[in-house]
Motif scaffolding. Structure first.
Motif, mmCIF file in Angstrom:
data_model
loop_
_atom_site.group_PDB
_atom_site.id
_atom_site.type_symbol
_atom_site.label_atom_id
_atom_site.label_comp_id
_atom_site.label_asym_id
_atom_site.label_seq_id
_atom_site.Cartn_x
_atom_site.Cartn_y
_atom_site.Cartn_z
ATOM 1 N N GLY A 1 -2.371 9.800 0.323
ATOM 2 C CA GLY A 1 -3.158 9.072 1.333
ATOM 3 C C GLY A 1 -2.713 7.661 1.400
ATOM 4 N N LEU A 2 -1.543 7.285 0.685
ATOM 5 C CA LEU A 2 -1.054 5.725 0.812
ATOM 6 C C LEU A 2 -0.422 5.407 2.168
ATOM 7 C CD1 LEU A 2 0.508 5.455 -2.922
ATOM 8 C CD2 LEU A 2 -1.783 4.948 -2.140
ATOM 9 N N PHE A 3 0.144 6.199 2.866
ATOM 10 C CA PHE A 3 0.685 5.953 4.082
ATOM 11 C C PHE A 3 0.321 6.874 5.031
ATOM 12 C CE2 PHE A 3 3.906 4.517 0.750
ATOM 13 C CZ PHE A 3 3.825 3.274 0.959
ATOM 14 N N PRO A 4 0.383 6.527 6.499
ATOM 15 C CA PRO A 4 0.135 7.433 7.621
ATOM 16 C C PRO A 4 1.231 8.465 7.802
ATOM 17 C CG PRO A 4 0.924 5.455 8.396
ATOM 18 C CD PRO A 4 0.557 5.223 6.898
ATOM 19 N N LEU A 5 0.797 9.651 8.180
ATOM 20 C CA LEU A 5 1.875 10.533 8.215
ATOM 21 C C LEU A 5 2.624 10.773 9.432
ATOM 22 C CD1 LEU A 5 -0.689 13.746 7.359
ATOM 23 C CD2 LEU A 5 0.918 12.483 5.872
ATOM 24 N N THR A 6 2.156 10.264 10.671
ATOM 25 C CA THR A 6 3.042 10.196 11.897
ATOM 26 C C THR A 6 2.831 8.899 12.747
ATOM 27 O OG1 THR A 6 1.323 11.286 13.112
ATOM 28 C CG2 THR A 6 2.893 12.667 12.014
ATOM 29 N N GLY A 7 3.723 8.721 13.586
ATOM 30 C CA GLY A 7 3.366 7.735 14.482
ATOM 31 C C GLY A 7 4.198 6.226 14.047
ATOM 32 N N GLY A 8 4.202 5.293 15.080
ATOM 33 C CA GLY A 8 4.631 4.056 14.671
ATOM 34 C C GLY A 8 3.526 3.010 14.414
ATOM 35 N N TYR A 9 2.444 3.238 14.857
ATOM 36 C CA TYR A 9 1.199 2.303 14.925
ATOM 37 C C TYR A 9 -0.015 2.864 14.924
ATOM 38 C CZ TYR A 9 1.806 2.002 19.969
ATOM 39 O OH TYR A 9 2.043 2.565 20.960
ATOM 40 N N ASP A 10 -1.012 2.208 14.752
ATOM 41 C CA ASP A 10 -2.383 2.799 14.680
ATOM 42 C C ASP A 10 -2.522 2.970 16.163
ATOM 43 O OD1 ASP A 10 -2.695 3.185 12.163
ATOM 44 O OD2 ASP A 10 -3.609 1.340 11.814
ATOM 45 N N TYR A 11 -3.207 3.988 16.922
ATOM 46 C CA TYR A 11 -3.591 4.135 18.050
ATOM 47 C C TYR A 11 -4.658 3.326 18.504
ATOM 48 C CZ TYR A 11 -0.612 8.434 18.238
ATOM 49 O OH TYR A 11 0.494 9.191 18.160
ATOM 50 N N GLY A 12 -4.834 2.819 19.643
ATOM 51 C CA GLY A 12 -5.854 1.779 20.088
ATOM 52 C C GLY A 12 -5.406 0.383 19.936
ATOM 53 N N LEU A 13 -4.251 0.049 19.273
ATOM 54 C CA LEU A 13 -3.549 -1.337 19.109
ATOM 55 C C LEU A 13 -2.748 -1.250 20.381
ATOM 56 C CD1 LEU A 13 -3.041 -1.690 15.310
ATOM 57 C CD2 LEU A 13 -4.711 -2.561 16.459
ATOM 58 N N GLU A 14 -2.619 -2.720 20.803
ATOM 59 C CA GLU A 14 -1.717 -2.984 21.967
ATOM 60 C C GLU A 14 -0.453 -3.618 21.163
ATOM 61 O OE1 GLU A 14 -1.809 -6.394 25.567
ATOM 62 O OE2 GLU A 14 -3.377 -6.216 24.337
ATOM 63 N N VAL A 15 0.451 -3.229 21.573
ATOM 64 C CA VAL A 15 1.851 -3.578 21.325
ATOM 65 C C VAL A 15 2.308 -4.986 21.631
ATOM 66 C CG1 VAL A 15 4.422 -3.133 21.335
ATOM 67 C CG2 VAL A 15 2.656 -1.119 21.713
ATOM 68 N N GLY A 16 2.359 -5.669 20.600
ATOM 69 C CA GLY A 16 2.727 -7.081 20.846
ATOM 70 C C GLY A 16 3.012 -7.678 19.540
ATOM 71 N N PHE A 17 3.167 -8.910 19.428
ATOM 72 C CA PHE A 17 3.300 -9.777 18.090
ATOM 73 C C PHE A 17 1.903 -10.238 17.563
ATOM 74 C CE2 PHE A 17 7.101 -10.026 20.289
ATOM 75 C CZ PHE A 17 8.050 -9.572 19.468
ATOM 76 N N SER A 18 0.882 -9.567 17.611
ATOM 77 C CA SER A 18 -0.518 -9.759 16.893
ATOM 78 C C SER A 18 -0.394 -9.372 15.550
ATOM 79 C CB SER A 18 -1.574 -9.159 17.745
ATOM 80 O OG SER A 18 -1.198 -7.559 17.778
ATOM 81 N N GLY A 19 -1.024 -9.985 14.884
ATOM 82 C CA GLY A 19 -1.264 -9.640 13.209
ATOM 83 C C GLY A 19 -1.445 -8.269 13.067
ATOM 84 N N PRO A 20 -2.610 -7.651 13.539
ATOM 85 C CA PRO A 20 -2.904 -6.257 13.309
ATOM 86 C C PRO A 20 -2.006 -5.396 13.733
ATOM 87 C CG PRO A 20 -4.693 -7.321 14.550
ATOM 88 C CD PRO A 20 -3.844 -8.577 14.270
ATOM 89 N N PHE A 21 -1.144 -5.559 14.882
ATOM 90 C CA PHE A 21 -0.293 -4.533 15.313
ATOM 91 C C PHE A 21 0.882 -4.676 14.363
ATOM 92 C CE2 PHE A 21 4.013 -3.986 17.528
ATOM 93 C CZ PHE A 21 3.879 -2.599 17.621
ATOM 94 N N LEU A 22 1.478 -5.796 13.911
ATOM 95 C CA LEU A 22 2.625 -6.012 13.080
ATOM 96 C C LEU A 22 2.211 -5.392 11.637
ATOM 97 C CD1 LEU A 22 3.896 -9.665 13.920
ATOM 98 C CD2 LEU A 22 4.773 -7.401 14.686
ATOM 99 N N ALA A 23 1.131 -5.591 11.113
ATOM 100 C CA ALA A 23 0.760 -4.853 9.907
ATOM 101 C C ALA A 23 0.819 -3.466 10.134
ATOM 102 C CB ALA A 23 -0.683 -5.552 9.515
#
Length: 331
Positions: free
Chosen positions: A167-189
């Motif tokens: 459970g160290l890494f997510p299984l699929t996708g490029g980012y957590d759903y619900g986050l807005e794509v941009g240069f914000s800290g939560p999205f980049l992390a």
């Protein structure tokens, strides 16, 4: 200048041939993107009139009643205007928008992974070649084994161990759903967290090739007179390795690296498919499954331009490094 004109003419002909093949191949495949789109629309209860079908045929570039030659001329005209049409997979999103959304993911993931694997491989290869016959030679069979392992198998193993089990890494996708794509800290992390495991897969699969090639070239270069002379002068081993041996041994790897950068835009289709990563490789897979002619052609065109550009760059670099390549070979 004659050498440059000859090279440019050759690559222009190659580009035209690639564009023509790019036009023909999707149309030789079975199926119709309009039928696939209408099937999805009918599943949701929508009725489509014959006029609407004809409009979809024109919009998706399947040709309708046009013959192949007319479709080809229309395709070239749209290509010159930068109009790639509308994607059937992501209807009614334009193909240019789909590429704009997916290409940066691949450039960051595959581009950085390629650079990291190259730097790591040539560095370890130079050290292993310099210290040949020691315990470091064990890196060669280990990394060669990883390079021989199929991408999808290695990706599935990493997903099972580090994703599903630990459970160290997510299984699929490029980012957590619900986050807005941009240069914000939560999205980049989140994007970094999702992309780390696919990047590790690419690095582990490709570092062995660079290591083995650099190791063999370093061993061969160490037997050259200029390296033996540097050692006889009493120069420090580190300076001999970096300035004389590795500097010359890395030249063939640099040519291969430049060509590999051309394939970065194609993505790692298998890796992106396993991780459902929203890159250009996964987009191409979706386009093939849905007979999406416009999207397939646009992806192939981008890949073709990148590969031809990388090969042209390598040819020009060879002409600068070795002037003999500029000779015509005749009198």
């Amino acid at each position: 200048m004659r050498h440059l004109r000859r090279k440019l003419a050759f690559y222009l002909v190659a580009l035209w041939a690639a564009v023509t093949v790019n036009f023909l191949l999707p149309r030789l495949m079975p199926g119709d993107p309009v039928d696939a789109l209408l099937s999805r629309m009918q599943q949701t209860g929508g009725a489509v009139s014959p006029e609407a079908r004809q409009a979809l045929e024109v919009m998706l570039g399947s040709g309708g009643q046009e013959n192949l030659a007319a479709q080809y001329l229309t395709y070239l005209g749209n290509l010159l205007r930068g109009d790639f049409g509308v994607s059937a997979t992501y209807f009614p999103t334009p193909v240019s928008t789909v590429l704009t959304q997916s290409l940066p993911w691949t450039l960051v993931l595959v581009g950085l992974s390629t650079v990291v694997s190259f730097v790591l491989g040539v560095t370890l290869g130079a050290l292993v070649g310099w210290r040949r016959g020691r315990w470091s030679d064990a890196l060669v069979p280990a990394t060669t084994f990883l390079a021989a392992v199929p991408y999808f198998w290695l990706a599935l193993v990493l997903v099972f161990v580090f994703g599903a089990t630990l459970g160290l890494f997510p299984l699929t996708g490029g980012y957590d759903y619900g986050l807005e794509v941009g240069f914000s800290g939560p999205f980049l992390a989140s994007a970094l967290h999702h992309g780390l495991l696919p990047a590790i897969t690419i690095v582990l699969s490709s570092v062995g090739t660079w290591l083995l090639g650099m190791r063999n070239m370093t061993v061969s270069t160490m037997a050259e007179d200029y390296v033996l002379t540097a050692q006889a002068k009493g120069l420090r081993p580190r300076r001999v390795l970096v300035t004389y041996a590795a500097r010359n041994a890395v030249i063939p790897s640099l040519a291969s690296f430049a060509i590999s950068l051309g394939f970065v835009v194609s993505g790692s289709i298998v890796t992106e498919a396993v991780f459902s990563y929203p890159g250009i490789g996964f987009t191409l897979l979706q386009a093939v499954q849905n007979n999406d002619y416009p999207l397939m052609q646009a992806v192939f065109l981008v890949i073709t331009l990148a590969v031809l550009g990388a090969n042209l760059l390598v040819d020009l670099l060879h002409a600068v490094i070795d002037p003999r390549t500029r000779q015509t070979g005749g009198r």
